[in-house]
Enzyme design. Structure first.
Site, PDB file in Angstrom:
ATOM      1  N   ASP A   1      35.881  38.398  36.715  1.00 33.46           N
ATOM      2  CA  ASP A   1      36.425  38.984  37.941  1.00 33.46           C
ATOM      3  C   ASP A   1      36.577  40.485  37.658  1.00 33.46           C
ATOM      4  O   ASP A   1      37.382  40.888  36.835  1.00 33.46           O
ATOM      5  CB  ASP A   1      37.783  38.330  38.245  1.00 33.46           C
ATOM      6  CG  ASP A   1      38.560  39.033  39.367  1.00 33.46           C
ATOM      7  OD1 ASP A   1      38.062  40.031  39.926  1.00 33.46           O
ATOM      8  OD2 ASP A   1      39.681  38.578  39.662  1.00 33.46           O
TER       9      ASP A   1
ATOM     10  N   LYS B   1      39.183  47.454  45.980  1.00 27.44           N
ATOM     11  CA  LYS B   1      39.876  48.228  44.953  1.00 27.44           C
ATOM     12  C   LYS B   1      39.074  49.480  44.584  1.00 27.44           C
ATOM     13  O   LYS B   1      39.629  50.532  44.370  1.00 27.44           O
ATOM     14  CB  LYS B   1      40.125  47.379  43.710  1.00 27.44           C
ATOM     15  CG  LYS B   1      40.824  46.050  43.972  1.00 27.44           C
ATOM     16  CD  LYS B   1      42.326  46.178  44.032  1.00 27.44           C
ATOM     17  CE  LYS B   1      42.998  44.981  44.695  1.00 27.44           C
ATOM     18  NZ  LYS B   1      42.793  43.691  44.016  1.00 27.44           N
TER      19      LYS B   1
ATOM     20  N   TRP C   1      46.256  37.305  38.694  1.00 28.91           N
ATOM     21  CA  TRP C   1      44.943  36.976  39.281  1.00 28.91           C
ATOM     22  C   TRP C   1      44.203  36.001  38.390  1.00 28.91           C
ATOM     23  O   TRP C   1      43.568  35.060  38.866  1.00 28.91           O
ATOM     24  CB  TRP C   1      44.118  38.237  39.534  1.00 28.91           C
ATOM     25  CG  TRP C   1      44.772  39.153  40.525  1.00 28.91           C
ATOM     26  CD1 TRP C   1      45.179  40.443  40.306  1.00 28.91           C
ATOM     27  CD2 TRP C   1      45.117  38.858  41.885  1.00 28.91           C
ATOM     28  NE1 TRP C   1      45.749  40.955  41.451  1.00 28.91           N
ATOM     29  CE2 TRP C   1      45.733  40.008  42.429  1.00 28.91           C
ATOM     30  CE3 TRP C   1      44.966  37.733  42.697  1.00 28.91           C
ATOM     31  CZ2 TRP C   1      46.186  40.060  43.746  1.00 28.91           C
ATOM     32  CZ3 TRP C   1      45.419  37.777  44.005  1.00 28.91           C
ATOM     33  CH2 TRP C   1      46.022  38.938  44.512  1.00 28.91           C
TER      34      TRP C   1
HETATM   35  C1  LIG Z   1      43.256  42.197  44.188  1.00 24.19           C
HETATM   36  C2  LIG Z   1      42.643  41.284  43.188  1.00 24.19           C
HETATM   37  C3  LIG Z   1      42.239  39.980  43.525  1.00 24.19           C
HETATM   38  C4  LIG Z   1      42.478  39.367  44.890  1.00 24.19           C
HETATM   39  O1  LIG Z   1      41.666  39.880  45.835  1.00 24.19           O
HETATM   40  P1  LIG Z   1      41.697  39.386  47.371  1.00 24.19           P
HETATM   41  O2  LIG Z   1      40.444  40.014  47.898  1.00 24.19           O
HETATM   42  O3  LIG Z   1      42.947  39.913  47.978  1.00 24.19           O
HETATM   43  O4  LIG Z   1      41.651  37.901  47.394  1.00 24.19           O
HETATM   44  C5  LIG Z   1      41.626  39.228  42.546  1.00 24.19           C
HETATM   45  N1  LIG Z   1      41.426  39.702  41.306  1.00 24.19           N
HETATM   46  C6  LIG Z   1      41.823  40.938  40.946  1.00 24.19           C
HETATM   47  C7  LIG Z   1      41.575  41.413  39.559  1.00 24.19           C
HETATM   48  C8  LIG Z   1      42.439  41.768  41.876  1.00 24.19           C
HETATM   49  O5  LIG Z   1      42.828  43.000  41.525  1.00 24.19           O
END
Ligand SMILES: *Cc1c(COP(=O)(O)O)cnc(C)c1O
Length: 368
Positions: free
Chosen positions: A171, A195, A103
Site C-alpha cells: 500500500d 495523498k 491502515w
Molecule cells: C489514507 C490511507 C488509506 C485509506 O485511504 P482511503 O482512500 O480513505 O480508503 C490507506 N492506506 C494509507 C497508507 C493511507 O494513508
C-alpha cells in the site's frame, strides 16, 4: 488571498498549483470541446486518450514494466484492502501482513475474511512509533503485505523487506511517486490517490499480470481486477475528473524532472524539518529516527516544557500561531496527538522553511 497559505494536510492534501489550474479550467471547457470534463462521456475519444496518457505517464515515471497492468478504481484504498486478498489469496492459503499502523491493521483485518493471515510483526503496543524489521514470515506465504509509508505515525520502510516465498504487495497511498521504487520487486503496488498524486475519488493498482486468476472463489464482477483490465478501465463509469487531476499532477512531475528530481527535493525538505525538530527546545519527534518518513512528520511538545495538563491548551495556541502565518492543517492525528506536517511532493521547500521559522519563533515566544 492576502498571504500565501501552505497546506500541511495528511490527505486530501496539497497538489501542484499548475495541476489545479488545469483541472479547474477543464471543468468549464475540456480540450477546446466547449464541454466540461464533468459532463463528457468516458467513452469519448478525448477521455479515452486522456486515460491512455495517464497510464503512460505512470509507466514512464515509475518505470512500470509491460507485464504489469494498471487499474484506476473508485472506492478508496479501503476497498482495495478487501479486493487484494479477494483476488490474490486462496481460502486455504496464507499471507504475511506487517502491522505497522492503523491502515496496515485495516488491510490485514480484511485479508482474514479470505484466507489465513500471519501477522509478521506488530508495533501496535508502541503506538506504531517504529517499524519492526524482524519479521516472522511463514514458509509458504502467498504474499507479504506492507504499508510503505505509515501516514499517521510518520514511519516509512526505507528498505523493503523480501518475502520468504511469494511476492511483495505494498500500500503506497502516502508515498506514491515520492521516491524511486523498483516496481519489479513487487507483485502489486496500490493506493488511494488523494495523498500525493490526485484528489480523492480514484485509486491506482499496479498488478503483475501472472498473479490474477489463481484463486478459485467466485469474485463479484466489479471487485475483480480482471474485469477492469479487460474493460480498459472503462467497464463502468470511471472517476474521470480524479484521473484527469492525476494526469495533470503527473505531467507536472514529469516536467520537473520526474521521481529522481522530486526525491531529491523531498529528502531536502525532510532533512530541513527533522533537523529543526531535533534542535528544538520545545518540540520532539515521535517516530524512531531510522524509520522517519519523508512525507509525514509528527511531533509533540517536550513534556518538560509543556506539562500534560497544559498540552491541549498549548497545542491549540501553536496551531493558531501557525495559522496566523498561513500554515494550516498541522494538527496531529488523535492517536498520536500534537502536530503533523505532511510534506508531500507538491509542498514547496519554502513552505517547510516557513514552518521551521514558525517553530523557532514559537520557541522564542514561550521560552523568551
Ligand atoms: C489514507 C490511507 C488509506 C485509506 O485511504 P482511503 O482512500 O480513505 O480508503 C490507506 N492506506 C494509507 C497508507 C493511507 O494513508
Amino acid at each position: 488571498m492576502a498571504n500565501k497559505v501552505y497546506n500541511f494536510s495528511a490527505g486530501p492534501s496539497v497538489l501542484p498549483e499548475q495541476a489545479l489550474k488545469e483541472a479547474s479550467a477543464a471543468c468549464i471547457d475540456y480540450a477546446n470541446s466547449g464541454i466540461s470534463i464533468l459532463s463528457m462521456s468516458h467513452r469519448s475519444k478525448p477521455i479515452e486518450n486522456m486515460f491512455a496518457e495517464t497510464e503512460q505517464f505512470l509507466r514512464d515515471l515509475m518505470g512500470i514494466p509491460e507485464n504489469y497492468d494498471i487499474v484506476f478504481l473508485g472506492g478508496g484504498c479501503s476497498l482495495l484492502f478487501c479486493m487484494v486478498p479477494m483476488n490474490l489469496l486462496g481460502q486455504n492459503e496464507t499471507a504475511d501482513y506487517t502491522d505497522t499502523g492503523v491502515w496496515a491493521s485495516k488491510a490485514l483485518k480484511e485479508a482474514k475474511l479470505f484466507g489465513n493471515v500471519n501477522v509478521a510483526c506488530s508495533t501496535k503496543a508502541d503506538v506504531y512509533n517504529h517499524i519492526d524489521k524482524n519479521l516472522k514470515l511463514s514458509d509458504n506465504a502467498k504474499y507479504l503485505h506492507i504499508t510503505a509509508n505509515n501516514t499517521i505515525y510518520g514511519t516509512e520502510w526505507h528498505n523493503f523487506p523480501k518475502p520468504k516465498s511469494g511476492f511483495l504487495v505494498a500500500d503506497m497511498s502516502s508515498d506514491f511517486l515520492a521516491r524511486k521504487v523498483n516496481v519489479s520487486d513487487f507483485g502489486m503496488i496500490y493506493g488511494g490517490a488523494q495523498k500525493n498524486i490526485s484528489c480523492a475519488g480514484v485509486t491506482v493498482s499496479i498488478i503483475r499480470k501472472d498473479l490474477l486468476g489463481k484463486v478459485d472463489r467466485t469474485i463479484p464482477t466489479m471487485l475483480n481486477f480482471q474485469t477492469h483490465i479487460d474493460g480498459k478501465n472503462m467497464f463502468n463509469t470511471p472517476p474521470v475528473f480524479a484521473v484527469y487531476t492525476m494526469n495533470r499532477t503527473l505531467k507536472w512531475l514529469k516536467d520537473m524532472g520526474g521521481v529522481e528530481a522530486i526525491e531529491k527535493i523531498n529528502r531536502e525538505k525532510a532533512a530541513l524539518l527533522y533537523s529543526a525538530i531535533d534542535a528544538s527546545k520545545v518540540f520532539v519527534g515521535t517516530a524512531a529516527k531510522e524509520d522517519r518518513s519523508l512525507m509525514n512528520v509528527p511531533f509533540v511538545f517536550k513534556k518538560d516544557v509543556v506539562s500534560d495538563e497544559k498540552n491541549d491548551e498549548m497545542s491549540k495556541d501553536f496551531i493558531e500561531f501557525a495559522k496566523a502565518r498561513g500554515l494550516v492543517q498541522i494538527k496531529g492525528h488523535r492517536s498520536v496527538g500534537g502536530f503533523r506536517a505532511s510534506i508531500y511532493n507538491a509542498m514547496p521547500i519554502e513552505g517547510v522553511q516557513a514552518l521551521v521559522d514558525c517553530m523557532g519563533d514559537y520557541e522564542k515566544k514561550i521560552l523568551g
